[in-house]
Enzyme design. Sequence first.
Site, PDB file in Angstrom:
ATOM      1  CG  ASP A  43      -2.191  -0.945   0.832  1.00  0.00           C
ATOM      2  OD1 ASP A  43      -2.054  -1.694   0.507  1.00  0.00           O
ATOM      3  OD2 ASP A  43      -2.420  -1.643   2.092  1.00  0.00           O
ATOM      4  CD1 TRP A  52      47.841  -7.222 -17.807  1.00  0.00           C
ATOM      5  CD2 TRP A  52      49.414  -6.242 -16.916  1.00  0.00           C
ATOM      6  NE1 TRP A  52      48.969  -8.245 -17.970  1.00  0.00           N
ATOM      7  CE2 TRP A  52      49.619  -7.083 -17.771  1.00  0.00           C
ATOM      8  CE3 TRP A  52      50.420  -5.317 -16.289  1.00  0.00           C
ATOM      9  CZ2 TRP A  52      51.024  -8.224 -17.566  1.00  0.00           C
ATOM     10  CZ3 TRP A  52      51.819  -5.506 -16.499  1.00  0.00           C
ATOM     11  CH2 TRP A  52      52.341  -7.102 -17.007  1.00  0.00           C
ATOM     12  CG  ASP A  80      51.506 -18.469 -25.090  1.00  0.00           C
ATOM     13  OD1 ASP A  80      51.513 -17.147 -25.017  1.00  0.00           O
ATOM     14  OD2 ASP A  80      50.644 -18.213 -23.590  1.00  0.00           O
ATOM     15  CG  ASP A  81      51.804 -14.176 -28.574  1.00  0.00           C
ATOM     16  OD1 ASP A  81      52.050 -13.865 -30.006  1.00  0.00           O
ATOM     17  OD2 ASP A  81      51.757 -12.707 -28.234  1.00  0.00           O
ATOM     18  CE  LYS A 113      47.675 -17.685 -22.192  1.00  0.00           C
ATOM     19  NZ  LYS A 113      49.109 -17.539 -22.040  1.00  0.00           N
ATOM     20  CD1 TRP A 114      39.254 -16.134 -26.783  1.00  0.00           C
ATOM     21  CD2 TRP A 114      39.448 -17.868 -29.087  1.00  0.00           C
ATOM     22  NE1 TRP A 114      38.860 -15.311 -28.262  1.00  0.00           N
ATOM     23  CE2 TRP A 114      38.646 -16.094 -28.948  1.00  0.00           C
ATOM     24  CE3 TRP A 114      39.102 -19.027 -29.515  1.00  0.00           C
ATOM     25  CZ2 TRP A 114      37.676 -16.043 -30.039  1.00  0.00           C
ATOM     26  CZ3 TRP A 114      39.011 -18.864 -30.680  1.00  0.00           C
ATOM     27  CH2 TRP A 114      37.993 -17.811 -31.111  1.00  0.00           C
ATOM     28  CG  ASP A 115      46.040 -13.716 -24.615  1.00  0.00           C
ATOM     29  OD1 ASP A 115      44.455 -13.103 -23.778  1.00  0.00           O
ATOM     30  OD2 ASP A 115      47.250 -13.558 -24.413  1.00  0.00           O
ATOM     31  CG  MET A 116      40.160 -10.271 -26.612  1.00  0.00           C
ATOM     32  SD  MET A 116      40.469  -8.474 -25.414  1.00  0.00           S
ATOM     33  CE  MET A 116      38.639  -7.519 -26.366  1.00  0.00           C
ATOM     34  CG  ASN A 117      46.715 -10.126 -25.016  1.00  0.00           C
ATOM     35  OD1 ASN A 117      46.548  -9.994 -24.201  1.00  0.00           O
ATOM     36  ND2 ASN A 117      47.424 -10.633 -25.793  1.00  0.00           N
ATOM     37  CG  ASP A 156      49.150 -11.605 -18.309  1.00  0.00           C
ATOM     38  OD1 ASP A 156      48.781 -12.802 -18.656  1.00  0.00           O
ATOM     39  OD2 ASP A 156      49.291 -10.708 -19.524  1.00  0.00           O
TER      40      ASP A 156
HETATM   41  C1  GLA Z   1      48.779 -12.138 -22.483  1.00  0.00           C
HETATM   42  C2  GLA Z   1      48.600 -13.317 -21.798  1.00  0.00           C
HETATM   43  C3  GLA Z   1      50.218 -13.899 -21.624  1.00  0.00           C
HETATM   44  C4  GLA Z   1      50.866 -14.430 -22.839  1.00  0.00           C
HETATM   45  C5  GLA Z   1      50.671 -12.826 -23.368  1.00  0.00           C
HETATM   46  C6  GLA Z   1      50.855 -13.198 -24.821  1.00  0.00           C
HETATM   47  O1  GLA Z   1      49.148 -11.139 -22.155  1.00  0.00           O
HETATM   48  O2  GLA Z   1      47.747 -13.142 -20.934  1.00  0.00           O
HETATM   49  O3  GLA Z   1      49.718 -14.838 -20.980  1.00  0.00           O
HETATM   50  O4  GLA Z   1      49.877 -15.096 -23.576  1.00  0.00           O
HETATM   51  O5  GLA Z   1      49.531 -12.568 -23.870  1.00  0.00           O
HETATM   52  O6  GLA Z   1      51.305 -11.783 -25.643  1.00  0.00           O
END
Ligand code: GLA
Length: 718
Positions: A45, A179, A346-347, A459-463, A531
């Site tokens: 109410d 980060w 890795d990269d 490992k599918w990254d996005m930076n 990281d």
């Molecule tokens: C990011 C990822 C790291 C590594 C680098 C490679 O920073 O978090 O673990 O893979 O990219 O460029």
Amino acid sequence: MQLLTLKNNKVRYDMGINKTGHLIHLYYGDPIEELPEEYIESHMDEINPDSQLHEMSAFGLGDYRSPSYQIRLDNGTVVTDFIYKSHRYIEEKPGLEGLPSLYLNDNSEGKTLEVELEDSYSGVIMKLSYTLFTNIPVIARHVKVVNKGSMKVHCEKLLSGIVDLPRADYDVIQLSGGWSREKKPYRRPIMPGKIHLDSKRGLSSHAQTPMLTLVEKHTTETNGRAYGFNLVYSGNFVTEVEVDAFDRTRIMMGINDFHFNWNLEPGSSLTSPEWVMVYSNEGIGQMSRTFHDLYRKNLLRGKFKEELRPILVNNWEATYFNFNHDKIMAIAREAKDMGIEMMVLDDGWFGHRDSDNSSLGDWFVDKRKLPDGITKLADDIHGLGLKFGLWFEPEMISRDSELYKKHPEWAIHVPHREPGDHPFQRWQMVLDMTNTEVRDYLVRVVGDMLIEGKVDYVKWDMNRSQSDIGSQTLAPEAQGEFFHRYILGLYDLLERITSQHPDVLFESCASGGGRFDPGMLYYMPQTWTSDDTDAIERLTIQEGTSMAYPAISMGAHVSCSPNHQVGRVTSLEVRGHVAMAGNYGYEVDLTKFTPEEKALAIKQVSFYKSVRELVQKGDQYRLLSYTAGGCGAWMYVSKDGSKALVTHVRSLAKPYAPYGRLLLGGLESDAMYEITLMENQEPGQSFKAFGEFLMVLGLEVTNKFGDFLSQQWTITKL
Ligand code: GLA
């Protein structure tokens, strides 16, 4: 007056339809048997919309708190008034179109209440859905707007829901950072006014997390009430906590309304992401354990959902871009010797990528580094009996790449403006996921590489965060849809890639934990937590991450000392103990281990295998908060209660050291346990004690000389 109630043995949630047809919030908390008539009536109410508790709230109708939605009509006004039309309970949980969400393994796991409201002038319908899970304190909810009218309208805000509580004596715990400093828990009182946490970066972000815990003042890890709110979404989000003039608390979460403007043509609809609400009246720890069980059972999918995750070695911190076939094989051979199960490259294996300023988008092998190609490397690694993993950053494009030469328009940028070079954002641009051509291309090239490389893990990254926001595929009036359409496009891409490659284990990453959220976990069942691999920094990061996410989803690796992020020197033992709190691995050049280090690593790997199930599938108890003091401690107890693993880490030593005792949790008071202190990763001294003693007086922790010391005990029920 009608009451709509969701209730099980763990939680209760009530709303009601008042005389004017508005949906009023009544109660959320303990599963009390009954709400008193007086309480219901006084709330139903209530005539002042500004102090009413709402289930959804608009601006312009006398509620001056933040609204949960805003729809602009064709006459330019933003006032809409949604009135109850109907509701129903269904014995299932329908999925959300194009969006990740919790699912039921079978319909006995939950039931859903759907409430339909209508704004009569515009003809727009609002559907609110609430799924109550059976026997657990979990409600998952979302909102869908359907334009059933004849005018085009613009949705300028659509959050996933409101919780209006009739009190304001709470604290909130947010998970914030940056980060390499993700998810530090910050606890603070709420006060009149607003707390506003958000991301405008195009990803859920390192800085803030779509997870908030509201607790009563006296609530601790083990006692008191806690409300956990987590959004199943990986893009721009907002969390609003508002204490109003009447000491009411409003909590909302959803897609960030900043630069959000969704065109709703007649006949079209918009669905909000899912909002997961977990309640606990047994402290914050119990809230987290509910999240962990829920996500393991009702969020993670696919072949790896239940599978124990392989122990991996990743070459990133070992070599960065400077490697070749032989170097990777040398690390892999050491890994094999140590009992590690997977080698991840890795990269830097593609295009001509010798640093981070080129080649993203060119997903073909760099023959300078791998002259015999990726298949040969995969074969050699498989030949050792290891699995093979590969790094990708599919959502990105370097300006120095073949792909950019062919398709500059695929990069996000503002029409008629040169895209800025943002060196601090790694010299790379973001591909436009709203463009189906881009997604089709990625499904094809990444998919081909997975087959060619016989890849077991990605490992599918996005930076990078997004900037220069503009899409070539969206009309000018649809640019306000960009951020959400990016995420919808990403989810479409992830669904296609992961379902076409069901035998590949996917781990998501965004410069570490920049997109560690339940949206990503729905597609990829584990995430690279941060990281920052320093054992002491990780105490905070892993503590915060564990507020909602289970250890099985949380990548944690041993790296080298001095640590590459902070320069800290720690023992291999403490690095191992901290990494064993999650999904274990190494991120170090194993060929550089001394014989003593190698011997210890062999024992670490074999020990982790013996506790892997306990850690990845057990119940976690946070025993000491490193964020609150100088020591961190946690414990995993197996689901059958027969085994436990306890870890304690002390950062800085004190002179004339005080004695410390670590109280345990999760044991049976009247059961007898054998407690064994691990020494050099092997069983050392042991003793017997009742669970009651261990939980009341606990274990003596080290007061030895020296910084960064850790201890680990195994516990077996006799
Ligand atoms: C990011 C990822 C790291 C590594 C680098 C490679 O920073 O978090 O673990 O893979 O990219 O460029």
